[in-house]
Design an enzyme around this catalytic site. Structure first.
Site, PDB file in Angstrom:
ATOM      1  N   ASP A  99       0.884  -1.358  -0.149  1.00 29.63           N
ATOM      2  CA  ASP A  99       0.172   0.288   0.101  1.00 29.63           C
ATOM      3  C   ASP A  99       0.544   1.287  -0.224  1.00 29.63           C
ATOM      4  O   ASP A  99       1.321   1.175   1.287  1.00 29.63           O
ATOM      5  CB  ASP A  99      -0.487   0.038   0.964  1.00 29.63           C
ATOM      6  N   ASP A 317      -1.693   5.166  -5.746  1.00 30.86           N
ATOM      7  CA  ASP A 317      -2.203   4.551  -5.267  1.00 30.86           C
ATOM      8  C   ASP A 317      -2.424   2.897  -4.904  1.00 30.86           C
ATOM      9  O   ASP A 317      -3.441   2.384  -5.431  1.00 30.86           O
ATOM     10  CB  ASP A 317      -3.625   5.132  -4.006  1.00 30.86           C
TER      11      ASP A 317
END
Length: 489
Positions: A99, A317
């Site tokens: 992440d 992201d």
């Protein structure tokens, strides 16, 4: 490979300005490694290159840290990428989501009472037991590291338990809370083509005692999240501050089939990589997207839509499955794609989403898209990078726009749908992000990723050329000009 390899290598030595000697000093004629008329198999050439690359890498004290990546961008199959890390003594292995939208590495703690017990991803879930690790050290309120964490990250100090704790929410509404501790992270350091060293370093990470939202959904449950943000508590920042890795990392996420990929604490160089500067003083990896083109035509979108402020901007992201586009850009984007498809494609609306019935390949029926960023960098999107397959109906495949409209906010998020099948480099030293199209199903060999600032890789077609970048000045510059040509029979 059938064919005779021809290698011409000319080495020219040039005197430095300090020596007062100029011009060519010597030219060396080199003998062929393989006779010109001899058929050489491709594997033999690869083996020879591996030996050479190993010799080059062994001259450095450091190495390259890499993690294998599992998972896929397919939203019908969890839609996430994860890797495996080893923590504690003795080490235990944890599956954690990759992440780039968060900073903290955290794993489920043995004291967690609502953490998932099983996972639909086919992995065995593990919890971290600090009492069973001989090297685990909880961080107390009086610890100087807690004071530093409280200033730079989402943390608080509980005087009742005397633990440096955290509690935060992710963009999808899920959340976790727990406490910080220090323990050993184990990883493989690649020192050469066939030399891998077992390495370790003490790091601070989170031990989750509570989870909520999608984090407790058993169909895609994992042990934790591996945050790769640029704040001081991220693992990349911690290892960099210890001098173990450079402050740059790269990933290549495979899109089709079973997915997978690779994550490298280092830099991958490719001749086609383009870079765009990061917007400073932002909590995430924000880029300035300037415009969008469909089929080569710029869309009538006000560039102010993509400006960065406290509540808008373009974020990269890897923890997001799809892509999200600001409302003012979404409508003209979808309209331009629909207008560009051939007459054999049947558009329709399904639950508010723009979808299409397609009887042939989407690559033949849908237009190319380009996202244009500051610095002259453009990101090319294939139809597979903005469409999602939703099954079949009426004898045709159903494809829907994979971008989601963000209403009342100027937020654009580039998730795995866009990031897949590309090399992405997060260069925190030079504050920029780079990318290049790449078939991530092709395994990046150990010789193809390197420690930034020491050894870099340039790829040209099927040949991998290493470029040495010394960190000290030398009085004699060595210019090597290589021309590699393979003759196919």
């Amino acid at each position: 490979m059938a064919g005779g390899g021809v290698l011409l290598l000319v080495v020219v030595l040039v005197g430095s300005a300090a020596s007062g000697i100029g011009g060519v000093q010597n030219v060396m004629n080199l003998q062929r490694a393989f006779p010109v008329n001899q058929i050489v198999e491709l594997e033999a050439l690869k083996a020879r290159d591996r030996v050479r690359h190993a010799r080059m890498l062994q001259s450095f004290a450091g190495g390259i840290v890499n993690f294998s990546v599992f998972g896929t961008s397919d939203p019908s199959n969890a839609g996430l990428y994860y890797t495996k890390v080893k923590l504690g003594s003795p080490p235990r292995e944890f599956s954690v989501q990759v992440d780039t939208g968060s900073d903290i590495l955290w794993v489920a703690c043995s004291s967690c009472n609502n953490c998932p017990k099983t996972s639909g991803l086919g992995i065995e879930l593990t919890v971290f037991d600090a009492d069973s690790s001989s090297t685990a050290s909880p961080i107390s309120c009086s610890d100087n590291r807690c004071a530093a964490i409280v200033q730079t990250a989402n943390a608080e100090c509980s005087t009742q338990s005397n633990q440096c704790s955290y509690s935060f929410q992710y963009e999808d509404g899920s959340g976790t809370s727990g406490f910080y501790l220090s323990d050993v992270l184990y990883f493989d350091t690649i020192l050469g083509a066939s030399l891998i060293a077992n390495s370790s370093a003490p790091i601070v990470f989170g031990c989750s005692t509570s989870q909520s939202g999608d984090l407790i959904a058993s169909d895609k449950a994992i042990d934790g999240i591996f945050g790769f943000g640029q704040q001081g508590l991220s693992v990349i920042s911690q290892l960099s501050s210890l001098g173990i890795t450079p402050k740059v990392f790269s990933h290549c996420l495979k899109g089709e089939g079973e997915g997978g990929g690779i994550l490298v604490l280092g830099e991958i160089l490719d001749a086609s990589i383009v870079y765009s500067p990061l917007i400073p003083s932002q909590p995430h990896y924000n880029l300035y997207m300037q415009s969008i083109a469909v089929n080569g035509q710029l869309l009538p979108i006000d560039s102010a839509v993509f400006a960065t402020s406290s509540n808008q901007g373009t974020v990269v992201d890897s923890g997001t499955t799809l892509a999200y586009l600001a409302e003012e850009a979404f409508d003209p984007f979808v309209a331009a794609i629909t207008a560009a498809v051939s007459q054999s494609v049947r558009p329709f609306i399904s639950e508010g989403n723009q979808c299409y019935l397609v009887t042939t390949s989407i690559a033949e029926e849908f237009p190319p898209v380009a996202l244009n960023f500051a610095g002259g960098a453009s990101m090319a999107l294939r139809p597979a990078d903005y469409l999602v397959n939703m099954g079949f109906g009426d004898g045709a495949a159903i494809w829907c726009i994979g971008f989601v409209k963000v209403q009342n906010q100027g937020i654009t998020i580039l998730g795995d749908l866009v990031l897949k099948d590309k090399i992405f480099i997060y260069d925190l030293v030079h504050q920029r992000i780079g990318w290049a199209d790449y078939d991530c199903s092709l395994t990046l060999g150990k010789d193809e990723f390197v420690d930034a600032g020491q050894l870099h890789v340039r790829r040209s077609s099927s040949c991998v050329l290493f470029e040495l970048r010394p960190n000290i000045n030398i009085s004699l510059l060595l210019y090597i000009s290589m021309v590699v040509s393979f003759l196919f029979l």
